[in-house]
Design an enzyme around this catalytic site. Sequence first.
Site, PDB file in Angstrom:
ATOM      1  N   ARG A  62       0.845  -0.838  -0.446  1.00 45.70           N
ATOM      2  CA  ARG A  62       0.177  -0.164   0.007  1.00 45.70           C
ATOM      3  C   ARG A  62       1.010   1.287  -0.289  1.00 45.70           C
ATOM      4  O   ARG A  62       0.549   2.143  -0.483  1.00 45.70           O
ATOM      5  CB  ARG A  62      -1.044  -0.140   1.210  1.00 45.70           C
ATOM      6  CG  ARG A  62      -1.957   1.458   1.070  1.00 45.70           C
ATOM      7  CD  ARG A  62      -3.291   0.888   2.286  1.00 45.70           C
ATOM      8  NE  ARG A  62      -2.651   0.027   3.322  1.00 45.70           N
ATOM      9  CZ  ARG A  62      -2.626   0.350   4.469  1.00 45.70           C
ATOM     10  NH1 ARG A  62      -2.103   1.762   4.450  1.00 45.70           N
ATOM     11  NH2 ARG A  62      -2.155  -0.028   5.454  1.00 45.70           N
ATOM     12  N   TYR A 115     -17.567  15.084 -15.359  1.00 45.95           N
ATOM     13  CA  TYR A 115     -17.773  13.722 -15.381  1.00 45.95           C
ATOM     14  C   TYR A 115     -19.172  14.102 -15.142  1.00 45.95           C
ATOM     15  O   TYR A 115     -18.758  14.074 -13.451  1.00 45.95           O
ATOM     16  CB  TYR A 115     -16.768  12.601 -15.279  1.00 45.95           C
ATOM     17  CG  TYR A 115     -16.737  12.187 -14.980  1.00 45.95           C
ATOM     18  CD1 TYR A 115     -17.615  10.654 -15.763  1.00 45.95           C
ATOM     19  CD2 TYR A 115     -16.719  10.945 -14.081  1.00 45.95           C
ATOM     20  CE1 TYR A 115     -18.041   9.419 -15.415  1.00 45.95           C
ATOM     21  CE2 TYR A 115     -17.145   9.807 -13.588  1.00 45.95           C
ATOM     22  CZ  TYR A 115     -17.685   9.349 -13.689  1.00 45.95           C
ATOM     23  OH  TYR A 115     -17.971   7.486 -13.376  1.00 45.95           O
ATOM     24  N   ASP A 180      -8.812  17.946 -16.419  1.00 44.64           N
ATOM     25  CA  ASP A 180      -9.372  17.069 -16.154  1.00 44.64           C
ATOM     26  C   ASP A 180      -8.701  16.345 -17.457  1.00 44.64           C
ATOM     27  O   ASP A 180      -9.621  17.257 -18.177  1.00 44.64           O
ATOM     28  CB  ASP A 180     -10.510  16.436 -16.155  1.00 44.64           C
ATOM     29  CG  ASP A 180     -11.192  14.842 -16.295  1.00 44.64           C
ATOM     30  OD1 ASP A 180     -10.212  14.048 -16.482  1.00 44.64           O
ATOM     31  OD2 ASP A 180     -11.946  14.049 -15.270  1.00 44.64           O
ATOM     32  N   LYS A 205      -9.579   5.056 -19.086  1.00 49.18           N
ATOM     33  CA  LYS A 205      -9.916   5.255 -21.289  1.00 49.18           C
ATOM     34  C   LYS A 205      -8.276   5.106 -21.639  1.00 49.18           C
ATOM     35  O   LYS A 205      -9.041   4.431 -22.069  1.00 49.18           O
ATOM     36  CB  LYS A 205     -10.671   6.523 -20.634  1.00 49.18           C
ATOM     37  CG  LYS A 205     -11.788   6.566 -19.294  1.00 49.18           C
ATOM     38  CD  LYS A 205     -13.134   6.131 -19.555  1.00 49.18           C
ATOM     39  CE  LYS A 205     -13.768   6.259 -18.075  1.00 49.18           C
ATOM     40  NZ  LYS A 205     -13.846   7.774 -18.041  1.00 49.18           N
TER      41      LYS A 205
HETATM   42  C1  LIG Z   1     -14.248   7.830 -16.371  1.00 51.30           C
HETATM   43  C2  LIG Z   1     -14.275   9.944 -16.216  1.00 51.30           C
HETATM   44  C3  LIG Z   1     -13.773   9.428 -14.777  1.00 51.30           C
HETATM   45  C4  LIG Z   1     -13.634   8.965 -14.335  1.00 51.30           C
HETATM   46  O1  LIG Z   1     -12.579   8.019 -13.667  1.00 51.30           O
HETATM   47  P1  LIG Z   1     -13.370   6.784 -13.458  1.00 51.30           P
HETATM   48  O2  LIG Z   1     -11.869   5.294 -14.082  1.00 51.30           O
HETATM   49  O3  LIG Z   1     -14.139   6.224 -13.715  1.00 51.30           O
HETATM   50  O4  LIG Z   1     -13.108   5.985 -12.287  1.00 51.30           O
HETATM   51  C5  LIG Z   1     -13.240  11.231 -15.099  1.00 51.30           C
HETATM   52  N1  LIG Z   1     -13.497  11.983 -15.721  1.00 51.30           N
HETATM   53  C6  LIG Z   1     -13.607  11.925 -16.489  1.00 51.30           C
HETATM   54  C7  LIG Z   1     -13.496  12.635 -17.964  1.00 51.30           C
HETATM   55  C8  LIG Z   1     -13.868  10.365 -17.195  1.00 51.30           C
HETATM   56  O5  LIG Z   1     -14.542  10.542 -18.280  1.00 51.30           O
END
Ligand SMILES: *Cc1c(COP(=O)(O)O)cnc(C)c1O
Length: 396
Positions: A62, A115, A180, A205
């Site tokens: 961890r 998101y 982001d 993603k």
């Molecule tokens: C999917 C997504 C998230 C969240 O990510 P997870 O890996 O599902 O927790 C945050 N920001 C954007 C733009 C996303 O598409």
Amino acid sequence: MSYHIATQTVHAGREDLTRLGVHAAPIDLSSTYPTPDPALAGASLDALVGGAEHAANPVYARLYNPTVARFEHALAALEGAEQAVAFGSGMAALTAVLLALQERGRHIVAVRPLYGGSDHLLATGLLGTTVSFVDAGEVSESIRPNTALVLIETPANPTLQLVDIADVVRQAGSVPVLVDSTFATPILQRPLEHGAAMVLHSATKFLGGHGDVVAGVVACSAELAGKLRQVRILTGAILHPLGAFLLLRGLATLRLRVLAAEDNAIVLATRLAKHPDVARVHYPGRCRGQQAAIMQRQMSGPGCVLAFELRPGVDADRMLQSLRLITPAVSLGSVDTLIQRPAALTHRVVDPAARAASGVSEGLLRLSVGIEDAEDLWADLKQAIEANGQRMAQAA
Ligand SMILES: *Cc1c(COP(=O)(O)O)cnc(C)c1O
């Protein structure tokens, strides 16, 4: 490192492999590490809990994992960051940022749309923060003495709205800006070059790219990374080494995947815009005026995600049910094409009035374009739209 990005995607995080005598990155699945030297183990534990990037003894999984560290080094190189910190999901990464910055204050300024999960986390105030959701032009007037963070998403999920990173950074002044950049990837956009303090990816993603990892990562200064590691250790939001291995493997083809999918997205955006049953297409490559100027300034390409709205009378959910090749599913950035209706799924948790006000209409469909043949993708979209539409052509 002075290599070009195509070289970095393949080599970053693998610099020591030849010296180790291996060609593929090793996966270290240890949950604990031998501590034959108690003094060294104690000093290592102190260092890691204090936020150090690594220590002589990892002590416990961890606290540190070498496979995760490889992915972090690679992503930091791609973003031009001093360091990166990886988490068990994108939401765990955002949570760590919000917790790590609480010493600065508990007020967050955020530009919608975000998101759905990020919006929901801020709107509920679960972590003790309060949020001001503002337009990109209202950031400076929204900053308070206790504002800890400005959060933007560009291109935004799901409307593909672009936010001018450098302008928001100017407005934020001394308050750190988190971008982001999940939709853009470091191939198309590097927010730190425009003054952002942190860049966050849902690595689930494009970075993973094959729909088989859930992960998140933040690239930033060594100082902020240290704070994030402290939180990651305390909250246990670590990334599993197997996920880190898959992410490192995914990075090797990131540029090829993004460029191939982007070529397809350009074709699909153009054809959708011409189709009589499509009312509107949202795609950075088709924007005009100020949005086009922002794209020119901070992105090297329009990306692989687009959104569109069907004309009234064409049912979006029925269209989704008529698809044969494209998969109706949330998530994005995979080698295969995925489509979903944000108001029904990813942004279902967002207040409906706020959702509509930020441009997420009930019928908006988000398409994450993969690397299949563009003609096959278009044929599938076209047949599904026409199977459910009252063709404007027929009506005319
Ligand atoms: C999917 C997504 C998230 C969240 O990510 P997870 O890996 O599902 O927790 C945050 N920001 C954007 C733009 C996303 O598409």
